[in-house]
Scaffold this active site. Structure first.
Site, short mmCIF file in Angstrom:
data_model
loop_
_atom_site.label_atom_id
_atom_site.label_comp_id
_atom_site.label_asym_id
_atom_site.label_seq_id
_atom_site.Cartn_x
_atom_site.Cartn_y
_atom_site.Cartn_z
N VAL A 116 3.71 -3.73 2.63
CA VAL A 116 2.27 -3.80 2.33
C VAL A 116 1.38 -3.22 3.41
O VAL A 116 0.49 -2.44 3.13
CB VAL A 116 1.83 -5.25 2.00
N LYS A 166 0.95 -1.67 -3.32
CA LYS A 166 0.84 -2.74 -2.31
C LYS A 166 0.09 -3.95 -2.87
O LYS A 166 0.45 -5.10 -2.59
CB LYS A 166 0.15 -2.19 -1.06
#
Length: 331
Positions: free
Chosen positions: A148, A221
């Site tokens: 992420v 993400k």
């Protein structure tokens, strides 16, 4: 001393970054009682296997000089299936259409009860539920902080550090390429195409930048955040996406005159997942420049918690992988 036998599957920039970090941090890891022994490394064409421990410096040198890590024609999948080890570090390239080799590698690892740490967003954006279910069923530990925010700790912040808080919203800049382009467009009053070319020249943007500039990378993400933090079962098809390709220097200048910057902001809460350019006040915590990433996590007890860091880079991403590795085995 606890010895953990591990493989590195995928030996591009991030996989090599993991090897470099293991070399650099060997003394530190020993000081906390951990010995990570790499018994196999695979790239897309070759592999090197040594049950006594692969020479990581030699592997990096060979990859740099010859473009391959070893001489064996063993695949990553075969290594995961046949070589006895506890941990698979999966750093193959992201594929958000099929999940790519990474998806098969992770499922194979779980099938054999191996733990997995990954930087590969594709499988998680496609098949999060299946991966979690499979890892839980086999008793494998599955960590993916690096997917992420690179070096910016978002998932572990939300899951571990802020345990007990209800998280109501996460928003931020999750793509350093877009942030770099927009920052430079504003600084130079230059058009998108010119600053994209500069970003490509400096290695911030790929030859085909679609994945970054159209907001797809940010969307992936956000899906991982949505599933991991909010317990949703989302895929990238659930994200509303607008990229940065139509932003003009004139729009940036108008915003600047009013005290704003334009940033590609990803936002996720339990009702929506959205990626779009937004006006951000110039003095706001989300108004970071250059190739930085930033995330603001809204909580019920702690209020907003904001973290900033480098979202890409081989060593930065490897630092997040190492952090996950330590958190699994230090207990």
């Amino acid at each position: 001393m606890k010895t953990i036998r591990m493989s590195i599957i995928g030996f591009g920039a991030v996989g090599q970054g993991v090897a470099k970090v293991l070399i650099d941090k060997k003394d530190y890891l020993e000081s906390i009682g951990l010995d990570f022994k790499v018994v196999a490394i695979a790239d897309s064409r070759t592999a090197v296997v040594d049950l006594n421990g692969v020479d990581l410096t030699a592997a990096i040198s060979r990859k740099s000089a010859e473009g391959t890590v070893g001489s064996e024609k063993t695949t990553g999948l075969e290594i995961i299936e046949t070589i006895d080890h506890e941990l698979v570090v999966e750093t193959t390239p992201t594929n958000i259409v099929t999940g790519g080799a990474g998806l098969h590698n992770m499922l194979m690892a779980f099938k054999h009860g191996r733990d997995v740490v990954t930087s590969n967003k594709g499988p998680l954006a496609m098949k999060y539920g299946e991966l979690m279910e499979t890892s839980n069923a086999s008793g494998s530990v599955f960590r993916f902080e690096a997917t992420v925010g690179g070096a910016m700790p978002v998932l572990n912040l939300a899951r571990d550090v802020l345990a007990g808080n209800k998280i109501t919203n996460v928003e931020g800049i999750f793509n350093g390429t877009c942030n770099y382009i927009l920052t430079r467009m504003m600084e130079e009053h230059a058009p998108y195409g010119q600053m994209l070319a500069e970003a490509q020249e400096l290695g911030y943007a790929e030859t085909d930048p679609t994945y970054d500039v159209e907001g797809i990378d940010t969307a992936c993400k956000l899906v991982i955040l949505a599933n991991c933090v909010f317990g949703m079962n989302a895929t990238h098809e659930d994200v509303t996406i607008t990229g940065i390709t139509k932003i003009t220097p004139e729009a940036l200048l108008l915003a600047q005159n009013d005290g704003y910057v334009i940033k590609l902001i990803g936002e996720v809460n339990d009702s929506r997942i959205n990626v779009a350019p937004k006006l951000v006040p110039i003095d706001h915590p989300l108004a970071v420049g250059g190739s930085l990433n930033v995330a603001s996590v809204q909580t019920d007890l702690s209020g907003p918690i904001t973290v900033t860091g480098r979202g890409a880079g081989s060593i930065e991403t490897a630092s997040a992988i190492l952090s996950d590795m330590i958190s699994i085995y230090r207990e």
